[in-house]
Design a protein around this motif. Structure first.
Motif, short mmCIF file in Angstrom:
data_model
loop_
_atom_site.label_atom_id
_atom_site.label_comp_id
_atom_site.label_asym_id
_atom_site.label_seq_id
_atom_site.Cartn_x
_atom_site.Cartn_y
_atom_site.Cartn_z
N SER A 143 0.83 -1.20 0.00
CA SER A 143 0.00 0.00 0.00
C SER A 143 0.87 1.25 0.00
N SER A 144 0.39 2.28 -0.66
CA SER A 144 1.03 3.58 -0.56
C SER A 144 1.01 4.01 0.91
N HIS A 145 2.17 4.39 1.44
CA HIS A 145 2.23 4.70 2.87
C HIS A 145 3.33 5.71 3.16
#
Length: 237
Positions: A143-145
């Motif tokens: 996930s984009s984080h």
């Protein structure tokens, strides 16, 4: 509640694997047991261990508590619990004396947040002793984080290229682990919606040994052949 896969779940998961990805051997279950791996590698009398990205943010115990025989140094961009040296990993060697070398350098869930990971790779090489061990774990699909500083995702081959013989390293093992089953969502372009995505893995991992010092290393002087080894881009069918 823990997910219990059915036979169909397992069949789908197997069908989505990329069978060209090496199966983990030494690094099997490394994400879950990476602390034990680092203790095995570095917890010896007289050894110096450097963790890049050491700040404790999850509430879990740190490896410092388990590395009872070695000298542990925690390095991070921000000050905090379990941080001995604060600084920018792109200038890692500037924070240590020339004679402050390490027997083990490791980093987990950090490389995706480095703006210039190739620079950090060369900085690590400066601090690792010849014969010293490097362990890196990062993400291949995740996930984009922690935006905006989420810069890169890495395959096993990407890590091999960063820490190649050109930089003085021998790869003991590089692989990807924890497969992901994913589909394109209803918000994707129409021709992609609902399609399964093959070859997704959450983690990528590298275990290597520094075999030699490379004086005045510069990425601009390295050819592609120097970092890809005996591999080649797939030829058209």
């Amino acid at each position: 509640m823990q997910f219990k896969p059915t036979m169909s779940d397992v069949e789908i998961a197997r069908a989505l694997l990329d069978n060209s990805v090496p199966s983990p051997r030494r690094l099997k279950d490394a994400h879950q047991n990476q602390g034990n791996l680092c203790v095995e590698l570095g917890n010896k009398e007289g050894m110096r261990v450097l963790e890049i990205g050491s700040r404790e943010v999850t509430g879990a115990s740190t490896l410092r508590e388990k590395l009872t025989k070695a000298t542990y140094v925690g390095f991070d961009y921000y000050p905090g619990r379990n941080v001995d040296v604060v600084g920018d990993a792109h200038r890692l060697s500037h924070y240590f004396r020339e004679d402050e070398k390490f027997d083990l350098i490791y980093s987990t869930a950090v490389f995706e947040h480095l703006a210039m990971p190739w620079v950090v790779a060369s900085e690590i090489s400066k601090l690792l002793k010849v014969g010293g061990t490097l362990f890196v774990e990062t993400h291949f699909s995740f996930s984009s984080h922690e935006r905006p500083w989420h810069f890169f995702q890495f395959s096993d081959m990407g890590l091999r290229a960063l820490f190649s013989p050109a930089l003085g390293f021998e790869c003991i093992e590089a692989t990807m682990a924890n497969p992901i089953a994913g589909k394109f969502s209803a918000l994707a372009d129409p021709y992609l919606r609902g399609r399964w995505v093959h070859g997704l893995y959450c983690h990528s991992q590298y275990l290597g040994v520094k075999r030699r010092d490379v004086e005045s290393f510069a990425w601009g002087d390295v050819s592609v052949d120097d970092v890809v080894g005996d591999t080649f881009y797939p030829t058209p069918v």
